[in-house]
Design a protein around this motif. Sequence first.
Motif, PDB file in Angstrom:
ATOM      1  N   PHE A 174       0.821  -1.212   0.000  1.00 35.39           N
ATOM      2  CA  PHE A 174       0.000   0.000   0.000  1.00 35.39           C
ATOM      3  C   PHE A 174       0.857   1.264   0.000  1.00 35.39           C
ATOM      4  CE2 PHE A 174      -1.865  -3.380   2.600  1.00 35.39           C
ATOM      5  CZ  PHE A 174      -2.982  -3.684   1.823  1.00 35.39           C
ATOM      6  N   ASP A 175       2.168   1.104   0.038  1.00 36.81           N
ATOM      7  CA  ASP A 175       3.080   2.238   0.170  1.00 36.81           C
ATOM      8  C   ASP A 175       3.006   3.152  -1.053  1.00 36.81           C
ATOM      9  OD1 ASP A 175       5.651   3.809   0.278  1.00 36.81           O
ATOM     10  OD2 ASP A 175       5.885   2.592   2.094  1.00 36.81           O
ATOM     11  N   SER A 176       2.949   4.448  -0.800  1.00 41.55           N
ATOM     12  CA  SER A 176       2.821   5.429  -1.890  1.00 41.55           C
ATOM     13  C   SER A 176       4.098   5.559  -2.712  1.00 41.55           C
ATOM     14  CB  SER A 176       2.437   6.799  -1.329  1.00 41.55           C
ATOM     15  OG  SER A 176       3.414   7.239  -0.396  1.00 41.55           O
ATOM     16  N   SER A 177       5.218   5.060  -2.173  1.00 45.69           N
ATOM     17  CA  SER A 177       6.495   5.191  -2.875  1.00 45.69           C
ATOM     18  C   SER A 177       6.657   4.180  -4.007  1.00 45.69           C
ATOM     19  CB  SER A 177       7.656   5.029  -1.880  1.00 45.69           C
ATOM     20  OG  SER A 177       7.685   3.712  -1.359  1.00 45.69           O
ATOM     21  N   ILE A 178       5.749   3.221  -4.116  1.00 44.25           N
ATOM     22  CA  ILE A 178       5.823   2.216  -5.168  1.00 44.25           C
ATOM     23  C   ILE A 178       5.640   2.888  -6.527  1.00 44.25           C
ATOM     24  CG2 ILE A 178       4.695   0.167  -6.133  1.00 44.25           C
ATOM     25  CD1 ILE A 178       3.866  -0.571  -3.304  1.00 44.25           C
ATOM     26  N   GLY A 179       6.390   2.426  -7.534  1.00 40.32           N
ATOM     27  CA  GLY A 179       6.315   2.996  -8.874  1.00 40.32           C
ATOM     28  C   GLY A 179       4.973   2.757  -9.543  1.00 40.32           C
ATOM     29  N   GLN A 180       4.665   3.602 -10.546  1.00 43.07           N
ATOM     30  CA  GLN A 180       3.365   3.549 -11.203  1.00 43.07           C
ATOM     31  C   GLN A 180       3.096   2.195 -11.857  1.00 43.07           C
ATOM     32  OE1 GLN A 180       1.044   5.786 -10.956  1.00 43.07           O
ATOM     33  NE2 GLN A 180      -0.415   4.754 -12.311  1.00 43.07           N
ATOM     34  N   CYS A 181       4.071   1.681 -12.590  1.00 47.93           N
ATOM     35  CA  CYS A 181       3.890   0.391 -13.261  1.00 47.93           C
ATOM     36  C   CYS A 181       3.657  -0.725 -12.244  1.00 47.93           C
ATOM     37  CB  CYS A 181       5.119   0.074 -14.114  1.00 47.93           C
ATOM     38  SG  CYS A 181       4.999  -1.494 -15.010  1.00 47.93           S
ATOM     39  N   GLN A 182       4.414  -0.681 -11.154  1.00 39.88           N
ATOM     40  CA  GLN A 182       4.269  -1.685 -10.098  1.00 39.88           C
ATOM     41  C   GLN A 182       2.884  -1.596  -9.455  1.00 39.88           C
ATOM     42  OE1 GLN A 182       7.294  -1.348  -7.083  1.00 39.88           O
ATOM     43  NE2 GLN A 182       6.948  -3.419  -6.302  1.00 39.88           N
ATOM     44  N   LYS A 183       2.398  -0.383  -9.232  1.00 37.96           N
ATOM     45  CA  LYS A 183       1.062  -0.198  -8.659  1.00 37.96           C
ATOM     46  C   LYS A 183      -0.010  -0.805  -9.554  1.00 37.96           C
ATOM     47  CE  LYS A 183       1.984   4.212  -6.278  1.00 37.96           C
ATOM     48  NZ  LYS A 183       1.729   5.668  -6.311  1.00 37.96           N
ATOM     49  N   LYS A 184       0.090  -0.529 -10.856  1.00 37.85           N
ATOM     50  CA  LYS A 184      -0.902  -1.044 -11.799  1.00 37.85           C
ATOM     51  C   LYS A 184      -0.881  -2.574 -11.828  1.00 37.85           C
ATOM     52  CE  LYS A 184      -3.098   0.934 -14.465  1.00 37.85           C
ATOM     53  NZ  LYS A 184      -4.473   1.465 -14.502  1.00 37.85           N
ATOM     54  N   CYS A 185       0.327  -3.139 -11.789  1.00 34.27           N
ATOM     55  CA  CYS A 185       0.444  -4.605 -11.781  1.00 34.27           C
ATOM     56  C   CYS A 185      -0.164  -5.183 -10.501  1.00 34.27           C
ATOM     57  CB  CYS A 185       1.917  -5.018 -11.901  1.00 34.27           C
ATOM     58  SG  CYS A 185       2.631  -4.678 -13.528  1.00 34.27           S
ATOM     59  N   LEU A 186       0.052  -4.514  -9.367  1.00 37.89           N
ATOM     60  CA  LEU A 186      -0.518  -4.968  -8.092  1.00 37.89           C
ATOM     61  C   LEU A 186      -2.044  -4.874  -8.107  1.00 37.89           C
ATOM     62  CD1 LEU A 186       1.968  -3.414  -5.501  1.00 37.89           C
ATOM     63  CD2 LEU A 186       1.460  -5.848  -5.766  1.00 37.89           C
ATOM     64  N   ASP A 187      -2.568  -3.746  -8.614  1.00 35.12           N
ATOM     65  CA  ASP A 187      -4.022  -3.575  -8.671  1.00 35.12           C
ATOM     66  C   ASP A 187      -4.666  -4.673  -9.512  1.00 35.12           C
ATOM     67  OD1 ASP A 187      -4.062  -1.345  -7.058  1.00 35.12           O
ATOM     68  OD2 ASP A 187      -3.956   0.092  -8.711  1.00 35.12           O
ATOM     69  N   MET A 188      -4.056  -4.957 -10.680  1.00 38.93           N
ATOM     70  CA  MET A 188      -4.577  -6.008 -11.538  1.00 38.93           C
ATOM     71  C   MET A 188      -4.473  -7.371 -10.866  1.00 38.93           C
ATOM     72  SD  MET A 188      -5.960  -6.929 -14.384  1.00 38.93           S
ATOM     73  CE  MET A 188      -5.818  -5.460 -15.400  1.00 38.93           C
ATOM     74  N   ALA A 189      -3.337  -7.632 -10.218  1.00 37.84           N
ATOM     75  CA  ALA A 189      -3.119  -8.927  -9.561  1.00 37.84           C
ATOM     76  C   ALA A 189      -4.126  -9.162  -8.441  1.00 37.84           C
ATOM     77  CB  ALA A 189      -1.689  -9.001  -9.019  1.00 37.84           C
ATOM     78  N   ILE A 190      -4.444  -8.098  -7.689  1.00 38.23           N
ATOM     79  CA  ILE A 190      -5.416  -8.217  -6.592  1.00 38.23           C
ATOM     80  C   ILE A 190      -6.794  -8.587  -7.127  1.00 38.23           C
ATOM     81  CG2 ILE A 190      -6.715  -6.872  -4.877  1.00 38.23           C
ATOM     82  CD1 ILE A 190      -4.070  -5.340  -4.306  1.00 38.23           C
ATOM     83  N   VAL A 191      -7.234  -7.895  -8.175  1.00 35.51           N
ATOM     84  CA  VAL A 191      -8.566  -8.152  -8.733  1.00 35.51           C
ATOM     85  C   VAL A 191      -8.642  -9.564  -9.309  1.00 35.51           C
ATOM     86  CG1 VAL A 191     -10.143  -7.518 -10.603  1.00 35.51           C
ATOM     87  CG2 VAL A 191      -9.146  -5.744  -9.166  1.00 35.51           C
ATOM     88  N   LEU A 192      -7.614  -9.993 -10.014  1.00 30.17           N
ATOM     89  CA  LEU A 192      -7.630 -11.334 -10.605  1.00 30.17           C
ATOM     90  C   LEU A 192      -7.563 -12.419  -9.535  1.00 30.17           C
ATOM     91  CD1 LEU A 192      -5.341 -10.796 -13.737  1.00 30.17           C
ATOM     92  CD2 LEU A 192      -7.835 -10.872 -13.624  1.00 30.17           C
ATOM     93  N   ALA A 193      -6.814 -12.151  -8.449  1.00 32.99           N
ATOM     94  CA  ALA A 193      -6.749 -13.120  -7.337  1.00 32.99           C
ATOM     95  C   ALA A 193      -8.120 -13.263  -6.683  1.00 32.99           C
ATOM     96  CB  ALA A 193      -5.714 -12.671  -6.312  1.00 32.99           C
ATOM     97  N   LEU A 194      -8.809 -12.148  -6.504  1.00 39.14           N
ATOM     98  CA  LEU A 194     -10.157 -12.189  -5.923  1.00 39.14           C
ATOM     99  C   LEU A 194     -11.128 -12.914  -6.852  1.00 39.14           C
ATOM    100  CD1 LEU A 194     -10.500  -8.587  -4.421  1.00 39.14           C
ATOM    101  CD2 LEU A 194     -10.109 -10.717  -3.177  1.00 39.14           C
ATOM    102  N   SER A 195     -10.949 -12.688  -8.163  1.00 43.00           N
ATOM    103  CA  SER A 195     -11.806 -13.374  -9.137  1.00 43.00           C
ATOM    104  C   SER A 195     -11.609 -14.888  -9.054  1.00 43.00           C
ATOM    105  CB  SER A 195     -11.488 -12.875 -10.547  1.00 43.00           C
ATOM    106  OG  SER A 195     -12.270 -13.559 -11.512  1.00 43.00           O
ATOM    107  N   ASP A 196     -10.359 -15.319  -8.905  1.00 40.60           N
ATOM    108  CA  ASP A 196     -10.074 -16.752  -8.742  1.00 40.60           C
ATOM    109  C   ASP A 196     -10.727 -17.290  -7.469  1.00 40.60           C
ATOM    110  OD1 ASP A 196      -8.647 -16.671 -11.043  1.00 40.60           O
ATOM    111  OD2 ASP A 196      -6.681 -17.074 -10.151  1.00 40.60           O
TER     112      ASP A 196
END
Length: 619
Positions: free
Chosen positions: A506-528
């Motif tokens: 959740f850290d704000s210092s994470i890079g933009q690309c990394q944030k987007k990958c995390l957001d996508m990974a979270i949604v897909l994990a929940l979908s699974d």
Amino acid sequence: MSKFKIKSFDISKFSNDAYLGVKKEDTYLHSLLIRGANKTGKSTTVEALNYAIYGPECVNSKYPITNNSRTDIELENSDYNLKIYRSGNKKHKLIIKNKNTNETLPEITNHDEIQKNLIKIFNMEYNKLKELKYKTIYQNENNNLRKKGINELKNAISYYGGYYKENLELIEDEQLLNQIKKEIEKLDNSNNQIKKEIEKLDRNIKYNEQDQQNISQFIQYYESGELEKYFTTKKKNKEAENELKKLGQVVKEITRLQEEKRGMERSMDEINLYYENKIMDILKDILSSLNCPVCGGEIEEKSLKYRVEHKQCPFCGKKHDSIELYEKIKQKISLSKEQHPETIAKIDKLNKIISAKKDLRNNITKKNKKNPFYGLKNYTIRIVEKYDSIDSDEIKNEYSECKIKYKSYTESNQEYKDNIKKLDSDVEKNNNNIETLKNSKQTVSKHKTDLKTKLKQDIESYFLERLNYYYSYLFGSKADLIISSENNYIFSKPLAGNSNKYVNIFDSSIGQCQKKCLDMAIVLALSDMDLKNNISNLCYILMEEPSEGIYDDKDSEGNDIEHKQNLFELLNNKIKEGIQLIILSAEESYPDNLEIPEKNVLKLKHNYQDTLHGVENNG
């Protein structure tokens, strides 16, 4: 029964007049791409689709529902076809068609009934629809689940992890623990009431025994004839008669003071009921079992508290005379603060006066132990001092009354003792029940804790497995393992140059690309998790600009990491698995990379002159 996908939709207006909507007559239950440049209404369309399905409760407050909002949406699975019409905040309609029987059920137009039916149809056993929105990727990262923090994410994990099914046991445990707590409180309250009653009975026994001892000498002396000599002495010995008069006055005063003291001790019972208590405590004490006197039903403490706060009748909840009741109780509480210390001080003062009077009486008789009145009880002294002859009718009446009183004291005390014995037995029974309940509480609490720990481990373990799979798929070799640590999710490797600092996801210092990958990974994990645990009967994911901010990179050895290509591959895999993706994006390369039929590609158009949004169906 298969899961629902979006078949068609028609959003004519939503949120503001600048948005003219989007329409798709048939998705063929396949994934859909809605393309549009910036400011063409992609974010509005995402909220409009959520509103169309879930209702106004699930819409971001940034997009107020106006009376002009109009959405029609159709969802379908192997068994049912659903058509949901929504207009503003109040006008809604749900039509359900059974595909197997070709039967269309009566229209539902009441909003609450629509929501209840959707909850049932979508298999949302927790009676919530907002959790379904967790499977939405927003362009604005502040709307995404990761940005909402650990507590919100854990809520989603427990929800899609099938927690609510096993959670029925936890709910039952919680209900049982609350019931046990109430039962223990009732038994404790009962014991307190019993102890107060025992104190009163003990006090009555003490009073009766004192009075019985006081009259027993008179009865005994009267019956034996010994009383006559005291009357004879009184007549013949003037000095003894004077001493007797002094004793009589002192004894009379002692008797009066003792009666006054008893009255004050009894008044302390009511004062103690109000002293240092609140209205709620007093009503609980008065109502004791908290049962309605009419139907016998239990009065919930929560309801009682609300009624007290709003000056309503503790039983029926009406206002009528209850205001006067509460005001009187309030006044008595206030008055008891003055009366309590005053009454204690008066009782202490009376004790001192009575003690002094008793000393005076003893001193009078001790002056001359040969005094014939030495050793007489108070009541006997009063009789000899008051009457002239033992043969008087008055003394005979006194004797008869004392015999009745003596017998009455004996019977009353026996009754009091029997009651105390029974009450002691009730206290013992209550204590045994309390002990049993405490043991049950301990057992249920342990079961609850063990179940919670197990569920947490099982659910969290699977979530982290899927999260790391998707995150590493998207972010490639630069992806560090994500682990659970101290109620947080952190990267397993510390920051470069600081071996003691670990960054959480959740850290704000994470890079933009990394944030987007995390957001996508979270949604897909929940979908699974949703599919694995069969939580909802919905099988689509809304994605707004999923590739925005994701760019290709190189690893530490200079090898290419194609983050965007990884994303497209992952989305294609999801489409092949049967997940319906509704993608809204300005990305031009989507049609070449995603296996979405050309007829399912829409294009949002922007009328710059009129600042209106529209849509063009390329399919």
